[in-house]
Design a protein around this motif. Structure first.
Motif, PDB file in Angstrom:
ATOM      1  N   VAL A   8      46.171  29.636  46.559  1.00 34.94           N
ATOM      2  CA  VAL A   8      45.557  30.956  46.417  1.00 34.94           C
ATOM      3  C   VAL A   8      45.652  31.420  44.970  1.00 34.94           C
ATOM      4  N   GLY A   9      44.739  32.319  44.596  1.00 36.87           N
ATOM      5  CA  GLY A   9      44.782  32.925  43.270  1.00 36.87           C
ATOM      6  C   GLY A   9      44.716  31.911  42.150  1.00 36.87           C
ATOM      7  N   LYS A  10      45.532  32.143  41.129  1.00 31.82           N
ATOM      8  CA  LYS A  10      45.530  31.269  39.957  1.00 31.82           C
ATOM      9  C   LYS A  10      46.090  29.888  40.252  1.00 31.82           C
ATOM     10  N   LYS A  68      45.177  28.110  42.851  1.00 32.25           N
ATOM     11  CA  LYS A  68      44.206  27.356  43.646  1.00 32.25           C
ATOM     12  C   LYS A  68      43.751  26.120  42.869  1.00 32.25           C
TER      13      LYS A  68
END
Length: 363
Positions: A271-273, A275
Motif C-alpha cells: 500500500v501507499g509508497k 506498493k
C-alpha cells in the motif's frame, strides 16, 4: 461565605498533615510497578506508565498491511529426470523460511519425470496447473492428479515413491507447483500418508464485483473456509486471479511467514509508497509483522494477475537437510541415509521395490 471557605481550608490543611505519610505511601504503591524511564510526572499524582507496559492503543478491527521483505525472480533449472523447475524457496535467495523448505514451479515434458526416490521428515504439497501426474509409493498407494487437483504427501518416518507425468494427447507439458513443508519434530517419525484434494472440492469465491477470483485450497478468505485440513503443519494456500482494475485485501494469521508466487501477469503488492509491481515468475516474501496482504492489478493491464498466496506457522526448531531427508540434527540425517541403505526403521518396504510408473519414462 468567607468563614466557610476559611474553615474548609483549615480542615484540608489539617488532613494533609495528618495523613501525609498515607498519601505518599499510596502514590508510591500505585507507581512501584512502572519504570520511570520516558514518563511524564504530575505533582501529587501517580506517574503515567510508559507505553511499553500497557501497549499502544488499538482501534477497533484495526489491520496492519504486510510490507514486502524482498522479491526475486525464480531461475529455471534442471531437476529429476529431464524436468525443469523454477525454484525460489530453498535457494540462496531464500532459506530458513520456516516452515517452508522448498518451492518449485515445475514443467515436465513427455519423457521426463521424478522416478523412484525416498523422503523422510517433511510434507510435500503438489498443485497441478496443467496436464496430469501419476504417483505411486512402496505402501501400495497410487493415483492421478489432474489440472486443479492437489496431493498432500506426508513422508514421516520414511517413504519411497515416484511422480511421473501423463503423456498429453497434444504433447504439451505438465505444469504445477510443489511446496515442501517441514514437519514438527514430534511428527518426524509418524506414519507416511497421502491425501488428494480434487478441484471440485475446493471452495471458490468472487469478490470486488467479480474482478477477483479466489480458490481457497487451505485456510480462509472473506468468510469462506477450506473444506478440510490436509497438512500436519498449519498452512494456508490461496490461488488468486485478479482482472485489470481489481484488488483484494486478504487477511492472514499474525506471526505466520507468508509469500506470493506470481504465475502470470503483473500484480502490485503493498500500500501507499511501499506498493511494488511484481512480474511473472517472481516470489514476493512478506514481512512477518501485519495481518493482511494487499494486491491489485492496474486498470490498463493487458492481462490478469495470477498468483499463489501461501502462509505457514513457523516452527521453532533446527532444520538439517540433505536432499530428500529433513531432520533436526546431522546425526538424524546420517541415520536416515543409513536406514534407507539398510531398508530399516521405516524403509523396510523399499527393499526390492520398483514403481510401475517409473519403469518407463513415457507411458
Amino acid at each position: 461565605m468567607r468563614v466557610l471557605l476559611l474553615l474548609f481550608s483549615i480542615i484540608v490543611a489539617f488532613l494533609s498533615i495528618a495523613f501525609k505519610d498515607t498519601i505518599i505511601t499510596t502514590i508510591e504503591s500505585l507507581t512501584s510497578g512502572f519504570s520511570t524511564t520516558n514518563t511524564t510526572a504530575f505533582k501529587g499524582l501517580p506517574l503515567i506508565p510508559p507505553r511499553a507496559i500497557y501497549g499502544a492503543p488499538k482501534a477497533v478491527n484495526m489491520t496492519i498491511p504486510r510490507a514486502i521483505r524482498k522479491a526475486f525472480l525464480a531461475i529455471e533449472q534442471s531437476e529429476g529426470a529431464g524436468a525443469r523447475v523454477r525454484r525460489s524457496i530453498g535457494t540462496p535467495q531464500l532459506r530458513n523460511f520456516s516452515p517452508f523448505l522448498m518451492l518449485d514451479h515445475f514443467t515436465i515434458k513427455p519423457g521426463a519425470g521424478f522416478p523412484d526416490h525416498p523422503h523422510r521428515g517433511q510434507e510435500t504439497i503438489t498443485y497441478l496447473l496443467e496436464g496430469a501426474v501419476d504417483h505411486e509409493d512402496f505402501a501400495g498407494n497410487a493415483g492421478t492428479i489432474e489440472a486443479g487437483d492437489l496431493q498432500f504427501m506426508t513422508a514421516g518416518k520414511g517413504i519411497m515413491h515416484a511422480e511421473m507425468p501423463r503423456q498429453n494427447p497434444d504433447g504439451s507439458a505438465n505444469i504445477g507447483m510443489q511446496l515442501w513443508v517441514d514437519l514438527p519434530e514430534k511428527l518426524k517419525k509418524c506414519e507416511p500418508r497421502y491425501r488428494d484434494l480434487k478441484a471440485s472440492e475446493i471452495p471458490n469465491i468472487d469478490i470486488d464485483e467479480g474482478k477477483v477470483h479466489v480458490k481457497i485450497i487451505s485456510g480462509q478468505s472473506h468468510g469462506v473456509d477450506s473444506v478440510k485440513e490436509l497438512a500436519y503443519t498449519p498452512v494456508w494456500i490461496l490461488d488468486i486471479e485478479i482482472k485489470p482494475g481489481g484488488k483484494i485485501v486478504q487477511n492472514l494469521p499474525e506471526g505466520w511467514n507468508a509469500f506470493a508466487y506470481n504465475l502470470s501477469g503483473s500484480t502490485a503488492f503493498g500500500v501507499g509508497k511501499d506498493k511494488t509491481t511484481i512480474g511473472q515468475y517472481h516470489n514476493v516474501v512478506f514481512e512477518q509483522k501485519g495481518d493482511e496482504v494487499n494486491a491489485e492489478v492496474a486498470e490498463d493491464a493487458k492481462e490478469n494477475g495470477h498468483f499463489i498466496l501461501v502462509a505457514g506457522l513457523p516452527l521453532d526448531q533446527k532444520v538439517v537437510q540433505y536432499g530428500p531427508f529433513v531432520l533436526n540434527s546431522q546425526e538424524e540425517v546420517y541415520q536416515a541415509m543409513m536406514d534407507f541403505q539398510t531398508h530399516s526403521n521405516g524403509f523396510e518396504r523399499a527393499k526390492g521395490w520398483q514403481s510401475e510408473i517409473g519403469k518407463s519414462m513415457v507411458h
